[in-house]
Design a protein around this motif. Structure first.
Motif, PDB file in Angstrom:
ATOM      1  N   PRO A 231       0.811  -1.217   0.000  1.00 46.44           N
ATOM      2  CA  PRO A 231       0.000   0.000   0.000  1.00 46.44           C
ATOM      3  C   PRO A 231       0.847   1.271   0.000  1.00 46.44           C
ATOM      4  O   PRO A 231       1.872   1.351   0.688  1.00 46.44           O
ATOM      5  CB  PRO A 231      -0.822  -0.119   1.281  1.00 46.44           C
ATOM      6  N   ALA A 232       0.404   2.256  -0.771  1.00 44.41           N
ATOM      7  CA  ALA A 232       1.132   3.517  -0.888  1.00 44.41           C
ATOM      8  C   ALA A 232       1.189   4.277   0.428  1.00 44.41           C
ATOM      9  O   ALA A 232       2.097   5.071   0.667  1.00 44.41           O
ATOM     10  CB  ALA A 232       0.493   4.385  -1.967  1.00 44.41           C
ATOM     11  N   SER A 233       0.213   4.022   1.302  1.00 50.25           N
ATOM     12  CA  SER A 233       0.194   4.694   2.607  1.00 50.25           C
ATOM     13  C   SER A 233       1.296   4.191   3.525  1.00 50.25           C
ATOM     14  O   SER A 233       1.650   4.860   4.502  1.00 50.25           O
ATOM     15  CB  SER A 233      -1.162   4.491   3.283  1.00 50.25           C
ATOM     16  N   GLY A 234       1.842   3.024   3.217  1.00 55.57           N
ATOM     17  CA  GLY A 234       2.963   2.520   3.983  1.00 55.57           C
ATOM     18  C   GLY A 234       2.743   1.138   4.571  1.00 55.57           C
ATOM     19  O   GLY A 234       1.617   0.658   4.702  1.00 55.57           O
ATOM     20  N   THR A 235       3.844   0.507   4.932  1.00 57.26           N
ATOM     21  CA  THR A 235       3.806  -0.815   5.529  1.00 57.26           C
ATOM     22  C   THR A 235       4.936  -0.935   6.542  1.00 57.26           C
ATOM     23  O   THR A 235       5.615   0.041   6.855  1.00 57.26           O
ATOM     24  CB  THR A 235       3.902  -1.919   4.462  1.00 57.26           C
ATOM     25  N   VAL A 236       5.142  -2.129   7.055  1.00 55.62           N
ATOM     26  CA  VAL A 236       6.236  -2.386   7.986  1.00 55.62           C
ATOM     27  C   VAL A 236       7.118  -3.483   7.415  1.00 55.62           C
ATOM     28  O   VAL A 236       6.673  -4.313   6.620  1.00 55.62           O
ATOM     29  CB  VAL A 236       5.735  -2.794   9.386  1.00 55.62           C
ATOM     30  N   ILE A 237       8.371  -3.458   7.814  1.00 53.21           N
ATOM     31  CA  ILE A 237       9.287  -4.536   7.463  1.00 53.21           C
ATOM     32  C   ILE A 237       9.534  -5.380   8.705  1.00 53.21           C
ATOM     33  O   ILE A 237       9.309  -4.922   9.831  1.00 53.21           O
ATOM     34  CB  ILE A 237      10.622  -4.010   6.898  1.00 53.21           C
ATOM     35  N   ALA A 238       9.992  -6.584   8.474  1.00 53.15           N
ATOM     36  CA  ALA A 238      10.247  -7.495   9.591  1.00 53.15           C
ATOM     37  C   ALA A 238      11.639  -8.094   9.445  1.00 53.15           C
ATOM     38  O   ALA A 238      11.814  -9.152   8.826  1.00 53.15           O
ATOM     39  CB  ALA A 238       9.191  -8.595   9.626  1.00 53.15           C
ATOM     40  N   PRO A 239      12.662  -7.419   9.992  1.00 51.73           N
ATOM     41  CA  PRO A 239      14.000  -8.023  10.001  1.00 51.73           C
ATOM     42  C   PRO A 239      13.975  -9.300  10.825  1.00 51.73           C
ATOM     43  O   PRO A 239      13.305  -9.383  11.847  1.00 51.73           O
ATOM     44  CB  PRO A 239      14.872  -6.947  10.671  1.00 51.73           C
ATOM     45  N   ARG A 240      14.729 -10.291  10.394  1.00 50.08           N
ATOM     46  CA  ARG A 240      14.717 -11.601  11.031  1.00 50.08           C
ATOM     47  C   ARG A 240      16.044 -11.799  11.769  1.00 50.08           C
ATOM     48  O   ARG A 240      17.032 -12.256  11.185  1.00 50.08           O
ATOM     49  CB  ARG A 240      14.488 -12.690   9.978  1.00 50.08           C
ATOM     50  N   PRO A 241      16.082 -11.445  13.062  1.00 43.80           N
ATOM     51  CA  PRO A 241      17.354 -11.459  13.784  1.00 43.80           C
ATOM     52  C   PRO A 241      17.853 -12.862  14.110  1.00 43.80           C
ATOM     53  O   PRO A 241      17.091 -13.739  14.498  1.00 43.80           O
ATOM     54  CB  PRO A 241      17.023 -10.697  15.066  1.00 43.80           C
ATOM     55  N   ALA A 242      19.161 -13.048  13.936  1.00 37.92           N
ATOM     56  CA  ALA A 242      19.837 -14.272  14.359  1.00 37.92           C
ATOM     57  C   ALA A 242      20.644 -13.941  15.611  1.00 37.92           C
ATOM     58  O   ALA A 242      21.385 -12.960  15.644  1.00 37.92           O
ATOM     59  CB  ALA A 242      20.746 -14.795  13.259  1.00 37.92           C
ATOM     60  N   MET A 243      20.508 -14.781  16.637  1.00 38.47           N
ATOM     61  CA  MET A 243      21.112 -14.504  17.943  1.00 38.47           C
ATOM     62  C   MET A 243      21.740 -15.771  18.510  1.00 38.47           C
ATOM     63  O   MET A 243      21.187 -16.859  18.359  1.00 38.47           O
ATOM     64  CB  MET A 243      20.028 -14.037  18.929  1.00 38.47           C
ATOM     65  N   ILE A 244      22.877 -15.608  19.170  1.00 38.78           N
ATOM     66  CA  ILE A 244      23.516 -16.716  19.874  1.00 38.78           C
ATOM     67  C   ILE A 244      23.155 -16.602  21.350  1.00 38.78           C
ATOM     68  O   ILE A 244      23.370 -15.550  21.972  1.00 38.78           O
ATOM     69  CB  ILE A 244      25.042 -16.674  19.714  1.00 38.78           C
ATOM     70  N   LEU A 245      22.588 -17.655  21.912  1.00 39.43           N
ATOM     71  CA  LEU A 245      22.205 -17.633  23.316  1.00 39.43           C
ATOM     72  C   LEU A 245      23.426 -17.858  24.213  1.00 39.43           C
ATOM     73  O   LEU A 245      24.287 -18.694  23.905  1.00 39.43           O
ATOM     74  CB  LEU A 245      21.155 -18.705  23.600  1.00 39.43           C
ATOM     75  N   ASN A 246      23.477 -17.128  25.324  1.00 39.71           N
ATOM     76  CA  ASN A 246      24.660 -17.247  26.183  1.00 39.71           C
ATOM     77  C   ASN A 246      24.701 -18.553  26.977  1.00 39.71           C
ATOM     78  O   ASN A 246      25.715 -18.868  27.592  1.00 39.71           O
ATOM     79  CB  ASN A 246      24.808 -16.042  27.119  1.00 39.71           C
TER      80      ASN A 246
END
Length: 319
Positions: free
Chosen positions: A230-245
């Motif tokens: 939509p021209a009014s706008g949308t959201v992006i969804a970065p897909r984070p990769a994380m190492i658990l401690n």
């Protein structure tokens, strides 16, 4: 006898050296595409000799599994469909600080000290081009009479990306667009793939808030489907990769992150129609610079998660 002892000692020493160079397996929990993690795991194992155990599911199921295993964690790396997971885990002190040398061409907003995007998806309207409905241009178009009883919505309780769009649009107009959708017969229809399948089959005309890469993948296979932002706008969804401690295999996990961000790994991301995290890797789809993005405070949106889910549940009667 002495010669025999020497041979035995040498054999023991060789075994010890081989054991010292043996690699531990790593375990990855991911909310990303199954075919992507399968190819990435195979490529990484071929390169490094490190085996990758995989659990792939929705963000909600991945988080539930991590909580269920809290007393005896087995996961080394988590790849979520929502950056909020990375923010939440960092606040809890659950993550390892690591910056991959291959993250140099990842934009700052797609990485932190403890997380880096594998890739990025965007939310749009998935529309069946043979549905007999007019091509929608805006979110509100799916509440028009032409789309009566023909719209599916991914469940924001199951999909991290769907929640973010729901929270942003709901905050903008006090959930009016969702109330209008419900009055027009739209339904909450499971996670992303479950919402899309009836549209691919022709039983429905459109998905409101579809994850774009799934739709692009089906379009590439010849399905009568397209994505509209939509021209009014949308959201992006970065897909984070994380190492658990709590990982006992942090060195191996870091090598996986390096591979994920390598040329080979990022080309795998692009092949699944996600936007690569690295800006120097091309993709056959619109990129972030091609989209109109809505301006919002992510922490405020996620700070009202329970309130937002309750409102959606009340509107659509999914209690």
């Amino acid at each position: 006898m002495l010669k025999s002892l020497k041979h035995t000692a040498f054999g023991v020493l060789a075994a010890m050296l081989m054991a010292g160079t043996a690699h531990a397996d790593i375990t990855v929990y991911t909310a990303g595409p199954q075919n992507l993690i399968d190819k990435m795991a195979a490529g990484f194992t071929a390169q490094s000799g490190i085996k990758v155990n995989v659990f792939q599911a929705t963000t909600g199921k991945v988080m539930a599994r991590i909580e269920a295993e809290a007393a005896n964690p087995v996961v080394d790396i988590v790849i979520s469909a929502s950056w909020d997971t990375a923010t939440d885990f960092a606040k809890r002190g659950w993550l390892v600080s690591y910056t991959s040398p291959n993250a140099e061409k990842v934009p700052d907003f797609l990485k932190s000290d403890t997380a880096v995007a594998q890739g990025v998806s965007a939310l749009g309207i998935a529309w069946n081009t043979k549905s007999g409905t007019p091509k929608p241009a805006e979110w509100a178009d799916l509440a028009k009479p032409e789309f009566k009883d023909l719209v599916n919505i991914p469940d924001p309780a199951q999909s991290g990306s769907a929640f973010e769009l729901t929270g942003v649009l709901g905050a903008h107009d006090d959930f009016k667009v969702f109330k209008d959708l419900q009055a027009n017969g739209a339904i909450i229809a499971g996670a992303n793939a479950e919402a899309l399948n009836p549209v691919l089959q022709g039983a429905k005309a459109a998905v409101f808030g579809a994850v774009d890469y799934i739709t692009y993948g089906n379009k590439a296979k010849g399905e009568s489907i397209d994505v509209i932002f939509p021209a009014s706008g949308t959201v992006i969804a970065p897909r984070p990769a994380m190492i658990l401690n709590l990982s006992k295999n942090q060195d191996e996990a870091k090598k996986f992150i390096d591979y994920m961000l390598s040329d080979e790994g990022q080309k795998m991301v692009a092949a699944t129609y996600l936007m690569p995290a690295r800006t120097d890797i091309p993709a056959d789809r619109p990129l972030i610079s091609d989209l109109k993005l809505l301006d919002y405070d992510a922490s405020a949106i996620y700070g009202k998660r329970e309130e937002t889910l309750k409102k959606v549940s009340d509107i659509f009667g999914t209690n």
